[in-house]
Design an enzyme around this catalytic site. Structure first.
Site, PDB file in Angstrom:
ATOM      1  N   ALA A 177      39.537  47.545  38.408  1.00  0.00           N
ATOM      2  CA  ALA A 177      38.553  48.360  37.687  1.00  0.00           C
ATOM      3  C   ALA A 177      37.498  47.461  37.034  1.00  0.00           C
ATOM      4  O   ALA A 177      37.837  46.384  36.537  1.00  0.00           O
ATOM      5  CB  ALA A 177      39.255  49.211  36.637  1.00  0.00           C
ATOM      6  N   ASP A 183      41.268  38.927  39.383  1.00  0.00           N
ATOM      7  CA  ASP A 183      40.224  38.855  38.354  1.00  0.00           C
ATOM      8  C   ASP A 183      40.934  39.188  37.045  1.00  0.00           C
ATOM      9  O   ASP A 183      40.928  40.320  36.584  1.00  0.00           O
ATOM     10  CB  ASP A 183      39.109  39.850  38.673  1.00  0.00           C
ATOM     11  CG  ASP A 183      37.932  39.729  37.721  1.00  0.00           C
ATOM     12  OD1 ASP A 183      37.856  38.725  36.990  1.00  0.00           O
ATOM     13  OD2 ASP A 183      37.093  40.641  37.703  1.00  0.00           O
ATOM     14  N   CYS A 241      36.476  35.620  33.328  1.00  0.00           N
ATOM     15  CA  CYS A 241      35.163  35.492  32.678  1.00  0.00           C
ATOM     16  C   CYS A 241      35.365  34.837  31.310  1.00  0.00           C
ATOM     17  O   CYS A 241      34.797  35.257  30.311  1.00  0.00           O
ATOM     18  CB  CYS A 241      34.453  36.828  32.571  1.00  0.00           C
ATOM     19  SG  CYS A 241      35.389  38.146  31.748  1.00  0.00           S
TER      20      CYS A 241
END
Length: 443
Positions: A266, A331, A384
């Protein structure tokens, strides 16, 4: 007889209400999404976005300024008034709006908040700041937290992990991020879409920062915009995705017919890029079932399909069918310290303990998914974050536990190669967000 028009919404009052919610712990993105529909004019929505993002970005500085300006602290129940006063200072010092208009509009917003007795206080605070701004700014600058508008724990972490670049990271975090787009190669050609933008008066350019690494499908807009009104959006011609995140699909080295897993999918941006790159059989997994609709909607707009399912990446026995994957993208959930310029509420919400918790979760996901990768398969670990505990040290620890894993040298050109492995882009470098990748092969 025509019905009376609904009363106009005061943008600054709405921004103060929204900012108070963000400071209490709600997501800036979610609060803005809930607040913006109350404004009919796109210009008002743009002002709301600017106020909310800059208010969160600079909260730690201008909230400290209020402590210098106030003779007595505001009561906790007046959180919206405090947020409004901070936004008044942000308008003067960050947005650089005309002084008279900024002060007058902020005072009027106090009345719109149904706090008329605080209008005089807000007026006095802002006018005192204008009279004494140099002396007050000097007092704020004497404290590292107020000077940088960053929490102490993050300043310490940046100094430890990036001692020579910590100041540059802080400066990048306090600047607005450019708007990157990724062209959907199955529905549009990059150069043709760029021409459509220019014909529509949208200032944009090809992102040559990505040239030479993988097929470059990136366009950068000169100014932030409501992308839903850009040419090609409704027909699925592009998605919003920062340049650093656009390396993920290329690092996977995709080919038609492969089985691939996007383990923390998502809202679906990297899943879409995978499907745009090759005809693979993709499973898009996310632990939050409520977010699956967003993945499906995003893929549908782009004309793409995947096996979208809810599941904990750290518990594959619940959802895995037993067939190995050729490619896995993790991720990973992380501190988001690489995208502070895009999500400034990270500075208000993250704590040092969160990094410890997230690093433990990342380890569990890596260990759980590695056995699902077939021989010769490739796993891309991405965050990130800019913190070594989540990135290079995480990878080094994983390699120490798994003799059958080989770290590939796949750093994008110009990225840092931290000790321990992987590749790191820092916020603002190459115009991109802070991002980390490690490419692992099963041997």
């Amino acid at each position: 007889m025509n019905a009376a028009a609904p009363p106009a919404v005061d943008v600054r009052a709405l921004a103060a209400q929204a900012l108070a919610r963000v400071v209490r712990g709600e997501s800036l993105r979610a609060v803005f999404a809930a607040s913006a529909p109350r404004l009919a004019d796109v210009r008002d929505r743009a002002l709301l976005s600017n106020l909310l993002h800059e208010g969160a970005r600079w909260w730690l500085r201008y909230d400290a300024a209020l402590d210098l300006l106030l003779e007595r602290p505001l009561r906790e129940r007046e959180a919206e008034v405090r947020a409004l006063a901070v936004l008044g200072l942000v308008q003067l010092e960050v947005l650089r709006l005309p002084q008279y208009a900024a002060v007058a509009a902020t005072v009027e917003a106090a009345r719109a908040l149904r706090r008329p007795k605080f209008a005089a206080l807000v007026n006095a605070l802002l006018r005192r700041w204008l009279r004494e701004r140099e002396a007050l700014a000097a007092r704020l600058d004497a404290d590292a937290v107020a000077r940088s508008a960053h929490p102490r724990w993050l300043l310490d972490a940046l100094a430890a992990d990036w001692p020579e670049r910590a100041d540059a990271i802080v400066a990048a975090n306090n600047a607005q991020a450019p708007l990157w787009l990724r062209v959907n190669r199955r529905r549009a050609q990059r150069d043709e879409l760029l021409e459509r933008f220019i014909e529509a008066g949208v200032e944009a350019r090809v992102a040559d920062e990505l040239d030479g690494s993988f097929p470059n499908q990136a366009i950068v807009l000169a100014h932030s915009a409501d992308v839903t009104h850009l040419p090609g959006y409704a027909e699925g011609a592009f998605s919003v995705q920062d340049g650093a995140a656009q390396f993920a699909a290329g690092l996977l080295d995709l080919a038609d017919g492969q089985r691939a897993l996007d383990a923390c999918a998502a809202p679906g941006g990297k899943s879409a890029h995978i499907l745009e790159t090759a005809d693979v059989h993709l499973s898009a997994l996310d632990s939050d079932a409520r977010r699956l609709t967003r993945i499906v909607d995003n893929l549908s707009r782009l004309g793409l399909e995947a096996d979208v399912r809810a599941g904990d990446a750290a518990e594959p026995a619940v959802w895995w069918d037993g067939r190995p994957y050729d490619r896995i993208l993790i991720d990973a959930p992380c501190s988001a310290t690489g995208i502070v310029r895009r999500q400034p509420d990270v500075k208000l919400h993250r704590r040092v303990g969160d990094v410890v918790r997230l690093a433990a979760a990342q380890s569990r996901i890596l260990d759980a998914l590695w056995p699902l990768l077939g021989n010769g398969g490739r796993l891309v670990y991405a965050t990130c974050s800019v913190l070594a505990q989540e990135n290079a040290r995480q990878v080094a620890s994983f390699l120490a536990r798994n003799a059958g894993a080989r770290l590939l040298d796949a750093a994008p050109e110009g990225w840092h190669r931290p000790q321990g492995g992987g590749a790191q882009n820092l916020p603002g470098e190459h115009g991109m967000d802070g991002f980390f990748y490690a490419v692992l092969e099963r041997v």
